[in-house]
Design a protein around this motif. Structure first.
Motif, short mmCIF file in Angstrom:
data_model
loop_
_atom_site.label_atom_id
_atom_site.label_comp_id
_atom_site.label_asym_id
_atom_site.label_seq_id
_atom_site.Cartn_x
_atom_site.Cartn_y
_atom_site.Cartn_z
N UNK A 61 0.82 -1.22 0.00
CA UNK A 61 0.00 0.00 0.00
C UNK A 61 0.86 1.26 0.00
N UNK A 62 1.94 1.23 0.71
CA UNK A 62 2.85 2.38 0.69
C UNK A 62 3.35 2.63 -0.72
N UNK A 168 -6.98 -5.48 -6.70
CA UNK A 168 -8.28 -5.27 -7.36
C UNK A 168 -9.43 -5.46 -6.37
N UNK A 169 -9.35 -6.50 -5.58
CA UNK A 169 -10.38 -6.81 -4.59
C UNK A 169 -10.55 -5.66 -3.60
N UNK A 170 -9.46 -5.15 -3.08
CA UNK A 170 -9.54 -4.10 -2.07
C UNK A 170 -10.03 -2.78 -2.66
N UNK A 171 -9.81 -2.55 -3.94
CA UNK A 171 -10.20 -1.28 -4.55
C UNK A 171 -11.59 -1.32 -5.19
N UNK A 241 -6.42 4.39 -2.89
CA UNK A 241 -5.51 4.68 -4.00
C UNK A 241 -4.98 6.10 -3.92
N UNK A 242 -5.87 7.05 -3.69
CA UNK A 242 -5.51 8.46 -3.66
C UNK A 242 -5.74 8.99 -2.25
#
Length: 531
Positions: A61-62, A168-171, A241-242
């Motif tokens: 994630x970082x 993809x799953x997390x987003x 993501x952002x």
């Protein structure tokens, strides 16, 4: 021009691809003409913890957030507008490996990457049971090996996936995989373009003694082909993501793919008789087959294109890692002498010097086995450089040796396809760091495979560009337009490339080198056992 592009960005007439490579996360934003208008990258490295090659979720994630933010900053500074919407997004990553989660979505064990050669027993048993080669890297091999090892996390599994599938799953909230990526998880039925139900049944029968509460079909992701809807960016996903909060939710996201599939797309090699080779930390070559192979080979993986066509893959865990380490030593030496050399100049100078080396490397030998190598049957590796008293030891031969040996294991696998199976390959398209210095990597690859090697100028952004193209295809394809037509007639219609033919003196020299390479494997074996 900037005004037109500013408007396109504001109206979401763009596509974004983000790929998680072994050493770099890369993002590429493309316009409606498929040209990159902004890009960014984030360097990262795997860790070797408890005999497992892994990346932590914190680093995932970082890295993703930093890479995206750098790209958004470039868009803002270049075009004067914030990046708030995008036409479509795609995520891809290094194929294979094992990520397991419980009912709450919590990770059960650290991510086991493609680099781990720790599933030999599972690979052998499943290959025998399915009569279909199951490589050690595949997710199903990792799962079955965990069962054989009686690992305590296995009964808690609710979902397994790959790195691209996890992102993809997390987003998006959807547990799906593109078919190319899925083909590195479990065998695909080419007729249905889904996971092979007969083999799923065989796996469930094989594992009944373990009395798991789950069945395999219930913990696997859904399989999608290129162009199908992969979901949309959720509110939670947009914030993940952002982190700055500019990006809006609801953006379409294409099915996540692996670096093999995005490499095929980025080089326009998804049609029969085409092939591509990706050479960087690892190296793999893929040939789109006209027919199935005559038998099962442990050295050859069978995967698919993002559209579900059969592909034979020769994959080597080790390519340029040891070569890069040597170049790091030369850089360090220059600094000791008070010389600051640009890294691209260092690479270009030493790579080009290899062209002056003897075709057979003057009797030198090296193995860049930083990790194990399944094609030559090594669970662990030891990088080695070897010479005899009669070898012609100079810098040009030294560099050529390390470029040659980066392709050694790959060559063994490709000989099975091109010689034993007589697979048709008109030319092969290269991408990755091995080809960055113009002409050098191409020349070495042509010598190794004895086929013309092309490098597309448009493929410079690599797999991130490839997954951006898949995202673009999902939202802008015409009705019934195939991915092959989309790429050939629209994306690559006017893209230039350069092709090098193999020189027979180099082909002959590489053959001599490979005879030395195969004989010397006993040296590598002794090193693994001794050090």
């Amino acid at each position: 021009m900037n005004g037109e592009m500013r408007s396109a960005i504001q109206k979401g007439r763009t596509s974004l691809g983000i790929e998680f490579g072994s050493t770099r996360i890369k993002a590429v934003l493309i316009d409606e003409s498929y040209n990159p208008i902004a890009s960014s990258s984030y360097d990262w490295e795997n860790n070797y913890l408890d005999h497992i090659w892994t990346y932590s979720l914190e680093d995932v994630w970082k890295g993703l957030q930093a890479c995206y933010q750098n790209l958004a900053n470039e868009v803002s500074s270049t075009f004067g507008v914030p990046l708030q919407t995008i036409g479509a997004i795609g995520f891809s990553g290094m194929m294979h490996g094992y990520m397991a989660f419980d009912q709450k979505g919590e990770q059960l064990v650290p991510f086991r990457t493609w680099r781990n050669n720790i599933t030999e027993q599972a690979s052998h048993v499943l290959t025998e049971a399915f009569n279909y080669h199951i490589p050690q890297r595949w997710s199903i091999a990792h799962l079955y090996q965990a069962m054989l090892n009686q690992e305590t996390h296995v009964p808690q599994i609710a979902f397994i996936t790959t790195l691209a599938g996890y992102i993809h799953w997390k987003l998006t909230g959807r547990k799906v995989l593109g078919i190319g990526e899925a083909s590195g998880v479990f065998p695909i039925d080419l007729a249905t373009k889904k996971f092979n139900t007969d083999m799923i049944r065989k796996f469930n029968d094989l594992t009944t003694a373990y009395k798991q509460s789950w069945k395999l079909e219930n913990i696997l992701p859904e399989v999608l082909v290129a162009g199908e809807n992969g979901g949309v960016l959720t509110e939670e996903g947009a914030r993940l993501l952002d982190v700055r909060g500019d990006l809006m939710a609801g953006i379409p996201v294409c099915p996540p793919e692996g670096d093999a599939g995005t490499g095929m797309v980025a080089t326009n090699s998804i049609a029969e008789r085409t092939g591509n080779v990706s050479a960087g930390t690892s190296v793999f070559a893929m040939v789109v087959l006209e027919k199935e192979l005559s038998k099962v080979y442990s050295e050859i993986d069978l995967v698919t294109t993002p559209t579900g066509s059969l592909v034979a893959m020769a994959h080597s865990n080790n390519c340029t890692s040891d070569l890069n380490a040597w170049l790091g030593v030369f850089d360090e030496f220059a600094k000791v002498l008070g010389q600051q050399i640009d890294k691209s100049q260092l690479y270009s100078t030493l790579y080009n010097l290899a062209l002056q080396g003897e075709p057979d490397c003057g009797g030198l030998l090296a193995y860049g086995y930083l990790s194990g190598e399944h094609i030559t049957h090594f669970e662990e590796g030891r990088p080695l450089f070897v010479r005899s008293s009669g070898s012609n030891f100079n810098l040009a031969n030294f560099m050529r040796t390390h470029l040659y040996t980066s392709l050694g294991a790959l060559k063994i696998g490709m000989d099975i396809l091109l010689k034993q199976e007589s697979a048709k390959l008109e030319k092969i398209l290269g991408h990755g760091g091995f080809f960055k210095t113009e002409g050098v990597g191409q020349k070495m690859m042509a010598a190794a495979l004895n086929v013309p090697v092309a490098v597309m100028e448009s493929a410079g952004e690599g797999g991130a560009w490839g997954i951006a193209l898949l995202a673009s295809y999902m939202i802008s394809k015409e009705k019934q337009e195939s991915l092959d037509d989309y790429l050939s007639k629209k994306v690559f219609a006017e893209k230039a490339g350069r092709t090098l033919q193999p020189e027979q003196k180099d082909v002959a020299g590489f053959k001599i080198f490979m005879e030395r390479y195969k004989k010397g494997l006993m040296i590598e074996k002794a090193a693994v056992e001794s050090i």
